[in-house]
Scaffold this motif. Sequence first.
Motif, PDB file in Angstrom:
ATOM      1  N   LEU A 196      -7.046  -3.952   0.711  1.00 59.60           N
ATOM      2  CA  LEU A 196      -6.819  -2.617   0.409  1.00 59.60           C
ATOM      3  C   LEU A 196      -5.517  -2.258   0.175  1.00 59.60           C
ATOM      4  O   LEU A 196      -4.555  -2.481   0.837  1.00 59.60           O
ATOM      5  CB  LEU A 196      -7.426  -1.701   2.076  1.00 59.60           C
ATOM      6  N   LEU A 197      -5.324  -1.150  -0.875  1.00 59.11           N
ATOM      7  CA  LEU A 197      -4.111  -0.879  -1.338  1.00 59.11           C
ATOM      8  C   LEU A 197      -3.656   0.419  -0.843  1.00 59.11           C
ATOM      9  O   LEU A 197      -4.592   1.440  -0.715  1.00 59.11           O
ATOM     10  CB  LEU A 197      -4.165  -1.073  -2.819  1.00 59.11           C
ATOM     11  N   SER A 198      -2.393   0.860  -0.525  1.00 63.64           N
ATOM     12  CA  SER A 198      -1.979   1.905   0.032  1.00 63.64           C
ATOM     13  C   SER A 198      -0.644   2.167  -0.665  1.00 63.64           C
ATOM     14  O   SER A 198       0.244   1.210  -0.950  1.00 63.64           O
ATOM     15  CB  SER A 198      -1.616   2.002   1.466  1.00 63.64           C
ATOM     16  N   THR A 199      -0.181   3.480  -0.991  1.00 61.95           N
ATOM     17  CA  THR A 199       0.963   3.979  -1.457  1.00 61.95           C
ATOM     18  C   THR A 199       1.829   4.806  -0.335  1.00 61.95           C
ATOM     19  O   THR A 199       2.889   5.419  -0.763  1.00 61.95           O
ATOM     20  CB  THR A 199       0.732   4.930  -2.779  1.00 61.95           C
ATOM     21  N   ASP A 200       1.210   4.554   0.737  1.00 63.07           N
ATOM     22  CA  ASP A 200       2.037   5.318   2.036  1.00 63.07           C
ATOM     23  C   ASP A 200       3.308   4.236   2.237  1.00 63.07           C
ATOM     24  O   ASP A 200       3.275   3.569   3.111  1.00 63.07           O
ATOM     25  CB  ASP A 200       1.095   5.300   3.255  1.00 63.07           C
ATOM     26  N   HIS A 201       4.114   4.277   1.505  1.00 59.39           N
ATOM     27  CA  HIS A 201       5.336   3.293   1.470  1.00 59.39           C
ATOM     28  C   HIS A 201       6.678   4.297   1.585  1.00 59.39           C
ATOM     29  O   HIS A 201       6.671   5.299   0.791  1.00 59.39           O
ATOM     30  CB  HIS A 201       5.376   2.685   0.251  1.00 59.39           C
ATOM     31  N   PRO A 202       7.600   4.011   2.607  1.00 58.85           N
ATOM     32  CA  PRO A 202       8.602   4.910   2.662  1.00 58.85           C
ATOM     33  C   PRO A 202       9.642   4.984   1.480  1.00 58.85           C
ATOM     34  O   PRO A 202      10.256   6.178   1.308  1.00 58.85           O
ATOM     35  CB  PRO A 202       9.683   4.001   3.851  1.00 58.85           C
ATOM     36  N   GLU A 203       9.546   4.249   0.501  1.00 55.69           N
ATOM     37  CA  GLU A 203      10.284   4.142  -0.670  1.00 55.69           C
ATOM     38  C   GLU A 203       9.763   5.127  -1.744  1.00 55.69           C
ATOM     39  O   GLU A 203      10.304   5.581  -2.934  1.00 55.69           O
ATOM     40  CB  GLU A 203      10.595   2.716  -1.415  1.00 55.69           C
ATOM     41  N   ASN A 204       8.454   5.585  -1.644  1.00 52.61           N
ATOM     42  CA  ASN A 204       7.830   6.531  -2.351  1.00 52.61           C
ATOM     43  C   ASN A 204       8.223   7.820  -2.131  1.00 52.61           C
ATOM     44  O   ASN A 204       8.162   8.152  -1.160  1.00 52.61           O
ATOM     45  CB  ASN A 204       6.158   6.081  -2.500  1.00 52.61           C
ATOM     46  N   ASP A 205       8.120   8.641  -3.057  1.00 52.71           N
ATOM     47  CA  ASP A 205       8.464  10.078  -3.002  1.00 52.71           C
ATOM     48  C   ASP A 205       6.991  10.701  -2.558  1.00 52.71           C
ATOM     49  O   ASP A 205       6.229   9.897  -2.724  1.00 52.71           O
ATOM     50  CB  ASP A 205       9.130  10.967  -4.152  1.00 52.71           C
TER      51      ASP A 205
ATOM     52  N   THR B 168       0.895  10.531  -1.878  1.00 45.12           N
ATOM     53  CA  THR B 168      -0.366  11.342  -1.800  1.00 45.12           C
ATOM     54  C   THR B 168      -1.475  10.515  -2.764  1.00 45.12           C
ATOM     55  O   THR B 168      -2.572  10.880  -2.533  1.00 45.12           O
ATOM     56  CB  THR B 168      -0.395  12.837  -2.438  1.00 45.12           C
ATOM     57  N   ILE B 169      -1.326   9.591  -3.581  1.00 40.32           N
ATOM     58  CA  ILE B 169      -2.143   8.857  -4.318  1.00 40.32           C
ATOM     59  C   ILE B 169      -3.360   8.435  -3.409  1.00 40.32           C
ATOM     60  O   ILE B 169      -4.473   8.354  -3.701  1.00 40.32           O
ATOM     61  CB  ILE B 169      -1.589   7.714  -5.242  1.00 40.32           C
ATOM     62  N   THR B 170      -2.939   7.768  -2.384  1.00 45.20           N
ATOM     63  CA  THR B 170      -3.753   7.143  -1.263  1.00 45.20           C
ATOM     64  C   THR B 170      -4.147   8.193  -0.078  1.00 45.20           C
ATOM     65  O   THR B 170      -4.668   7.765   0.849  1.00 45.20           O
ATOM     66  CB  THR B 170      -3.713   5.661  -1.217  1.00 45.20           C
ATOM     67  N   HIS B 171      -3.828   9.471  -0.265  1.00 43.46           N
ATOM     68  CA  HIS B 171      -4.304  10.443   0.698  1.00 43.46           C
ATOM     69  C   HIS B 171      -5.644  10.660   0.803  1.00 43.46           C
ATOM     70  O   HIS B 171      -6.302  10.321   1.969  1.00 43.46           O
ATOM     71  CB  HIS B 171      -3.412  11.446   0.647  1.00 43.46           C
ATOM     72  N   LYS B 172      -6.309  11.080  -0.328  1.00 43.63           N
ATOM     73  CA  LYS B 172      -7.675  11.371  -0.074  1.00 43.63           C
ATOM     74  C   LYS B 172      -8.688  10.909  -1.154  1.00 43.63           C
ATOM     75  O   LYS B 172      -8.312  10.855  -2.252  1.00 43.63           O
ATOM     76  CB  LYS B 172      -7.907  13.036  -0.194  1.00 43.63           C
ATOM     77  N   LEU B 173      -9.640  10.240  -0.620  1.00 39.53           N
ATOM     78  CA  LEU B 173     -10.777   9.552  -1.595  1.00 39.53           C
ATOM     79  C   LEU B 173     -11.237  10.900  -2.541  1.00 39.53           C
ATOM     80  O   LEU B 173     -11.620  11.949  -2.000  1.00 39.53           O
ATOM     81  CB  LEU B 173     -11.912   9.083  -0.708  1.00 39.53           C
TER      82      LEU B 173
ATOM     83  N   ASP C  38      -9.842  12.756  -4.918  1.00 42.86           N
ATOM     84  CA  ASP C  38      -9.025  13.805  -4.549  1.00 42.86           C
ATOM     85  C   ASP C  38      -9.296  14.746  -6.001  1.00 42.86           C
ATOM     86  O   ASP C  38      -9.688  14.386  -7.076  1.00 42.86           O
ATOM     87  CB  ASP C  38      -7.459  13.740  -4.880  1.00 42.86           C
ATOM     88  N   ASN C  39      -9.444  15.978  -5.723  1.00 38.62           N
ATOM     89  CA  ASN C  39      -9.939  17.054  -6.656  1.00 38.62           C
ATOM     90  C   ASN C  39      -8.834  17.312  -7.822  1.00 38.62           C
ATOM     91  O   ASN C  39      -9.218  17.833  -8.908  1.00 38.62           O
ATOM     92  CB  ASN C  39     -10.349  18.425  -6.328  1.00 38.62           C
ATOM     93  N   ASN C  40      -7.597  17.005  -7.673  1.00 39.23           N
ATOM     94  CA  ASN C  40      -6.704  17.009  -8.768  1.00 39.23           C
ATOM     95  C   ASN C  40      -6.789  15.926  -9.741  1.00 39.23           C
ATOM     96  O   ASN C  40      -6.785  14.656  -9.524  1.00 39.23           O
ATOM     97  CB  ASN C  40      -5.230  17.149  -8.150  1.00 39.23           C
ATOM     98  N   VAL C  41      -6.855  16.337 -11.203  1.00 40.66           N
ATOM     99  CA  VAL C  41      -7.149  15.436 -12.190  1.00 40.66           C
ATOM    100  C   VAL C  41      -6.211  13.982 -12.059  1.00 40.66           C
ATOM    101  O   VAL C  41      -6.344  12.922 -12.154  1.00 40.66           O
ATOM    102  CB  VAL C  41      -7.451  15.958 -13.505  1.00 40.66           C
ATOM    103  N   SER C  42      -4.886  14.731 -12.175  1.00 38.85           N
ATOM    104  CA  SER C  42      -3.671  13.680 -12.351  1.00 38.85           C
ATOM    105  C   SER C  42      -3.667  12.763 -11.191  1.00 38.85           C
ATOM    106  O   SER C  42      -3.422  11.383 -11.253  1.00 38.85           O
ATOM    107  CB  SER C  42      -2.557  14.385 -12.337  1.00 38.85           C
ATOM    108  N   THR C  43      -3.887  13.382  -9.885  1.00 42.72           N
ATOM    109  CA  THR C  43      -4.041  12.266  -8.521  1.00 42.72           C
ATOM    110  C   THR C  43      -5.157  11.441  -8.886  1.00 42.72           C
ATOM    111  O   THR C  43      -5.073  10.200  -8.486  1.00 42.72           O
ATOM    112  CB  THR C  43      -4.375  13.220  -7.441  1.00 42.72           C
ATOM    113  N   ARG C  44      -6.353  11.782  -9.216  1.00 45.94           N
ATOM    114  CA  ARG C  44      -7.459  10.781  -9.486  1.00 45.94           C
ATOM    115  C   ARG C  44      -7.120   9.736 -10.345  1.00 45.94           C
ATOM    116  O   ARG C  44      -7.507   8.581 -10.213  1.00 45.94           O
ATOM    117  CB  ARG C  44      -8.780  11.859 -10.072  1.00 45.94           C
ATOM    118  N   ILE C  45      -6.807  10.198 -11.608  1.00 45.56           N
ATOM    119  CA  ILE C  45      -6.294   9.192 -12.727  1.00 45.56           C
ATOM    120  C   ILE C  45      -5.321   8.055 -12.009  1.00 45.56           C
ATOM    121  O   ILE C  45      -5.469   6.955 -12.138  1.00 45.56           O
ATOM    122  CB  ILE C  45      -5.858   9.873 -13.839  1.00 45.56           C
ATOM    123  N   ALA C  46      -4.727   8.633 -11.253  1.00 47.60           N
ATOM    124  CA  ALA C  46      -3.525   7.897 -10.544  1.00 47.60           C
ATOM    125  C   ALA C  46      -3.968   6.931  -9.685  1.00 47.60           C
ATOM    126  O   ALA C  46      -3.580   5.638  -9.472  1.00 47.60           O
ATOM    127  CB  ALA C  46      -2.296   8.577  -9.795  1.00 47.60           C
TER     128      ALA C  46
END
Length: 547
Positions: free
Chosen positions: A124-133, A138-143, A145-153
């Motif tokens: 399982l992949l996560s972007t919950d990493h301290p070096e990320n802004d 938020t990429i791996t916050h919500k399955l 996501d209603n934001n198109v850019s987040t979903r593409i990410a």
Amino acid sequence: MKFKHPYKFGKGYEKPVAYFSMEFAIDQPLKIYSGGLGFLAGSHMRSAFDLKQNMIGIGMLWKYGYYDQVRKHNNELDALWQERHYNFLEDTGIELEVHVNEHPVKVKVFYLAPKVFGTAPIFLLSTDHPENDYLAQTITHKLYDNNVSTRIAQYILLGIGGAKLLEAIGHKVDQYHFNEAHALPAAFRLMEKLGDIEKVKDQVVFTTHTPVKAGNEVNDPIMLHKMGFFNGFSVREVEDMVGFENGMFNHTLAALRMSKISNAVSKKHCEVSKDMWGGFDGICDIIPITNAQNKAYWTDKELEKAHAKKDDKKFIKRKKDLKQEFFDFVSDQTGKILDPNVLTIVWARRFAGYKRADLIARDVERFERLLNNKDYPVQIIWAGKPYPLDHGAVSTFNWLVHFTRKYHNATILTGYELGLSALMKKGSDVWLNNPRIPLEASGTSGMTAAMNGSLNFSTNDGWILEFGEHGKNGFVIPEVDTSLSEGEQDQHDADHMMRILEDEIVPMYYQKQDEWVAMNYQSMDDVDEYFKASRMADEYYKKLYNI
């Protein structure tokens, strides 16, 4: 980390496969799923383990899951996003880097070992990493996501991140299996490595789920290119590879053009998919591999023993005990005490317009006569999670909250996840399923209901076309003329539903218990014959991977 598969492979299952899915419904504590796509993936991973298949799963570790379904002060639906932390996932220490929107994003990798829940290995992949802004996190916050850019990410992370993971752990796979088109960026990562679209096709297979053209995602290729979806390939190169439709990138169509073979999730869905996509050139073959569910996970063992021995007395007693267990949950949540001796109908699945949760209440007077019959009483319970921004589905849920309040024997539940789903299947007598045909690709919840002595009552769609025999192993609403308006279709289906309930289901339950139990046995035998996930997992190897 050099990955070594933790078990010896079964015969015919030696080919190494990576199964990419946005969601996996593995077990109640691991909240990284929303509905049917995840339930299918979870049962597949369990059966891959049972059969000792050389498969690994690649998914996402959603920090807030899909959402927790809770209630407002007036009992209407509310959505809660709560942080999740799991002590049973192993932090592999692997760090990957994926480029999203021209920015490097750090990716952590977690491992779900087979011993935890009895599945094939899952990463399982996560972007919950301290070096990320914060935006990257938020990429791996919500399955979904209603934001198109987040979903593409999210798609970029699943696809390219998943492909990079395989390289990082030194695990060479012969087959990339995309459960829906979300992981498509992995195909562009393969294209970079192999340099030949035909070689890419040799390594990619694809499962399509959505039987409605509008439900298949379409995006602007320039936006996708800028975000990194195409893994560095130019818009022109991608157009040469997979083609665009009216200047837009259709994710499902591209997946069909980048795979050696694809499967639909029922025989009917295969026909619908061929009608949808058959007019487009360059697509791979679409074959049916009907969905199935993992019997060992879902079935009550005592009920199954009584069924195997055809011990009617034990079967009826166990069913009533299971109903009582379920009703204890119902009373705790809703304040309504139900009776295990009363015929209990359940409608439980994702709330979506075409699934028509409120169809049985279309004629309120007739519905009330059904509920208020003193000689042959009926109880009805709804449950299901709408997508929080599907305002129509949320509105239907809330309407049912207020509508059922005045009835002592009707109610609606929140928290429809794996645990409640199992309780409802074991504690129901009738599993009601009434999608508008032919919009249900498969609809697997009825399979696990049948495994637990609940009779399917359904419109003739999805998997029911391969299973349902009216009056023998369940009840099937006669097919409607789909050229009629939606209102006329709904009226037809509602009329037949009530007629079958009044004339067949209710009298049989109360007057012909022997016939009712015999039908349960038949239903359990028939579902066991073809709708166990071991059959499905075997067919994936035989019909997709090993060809």
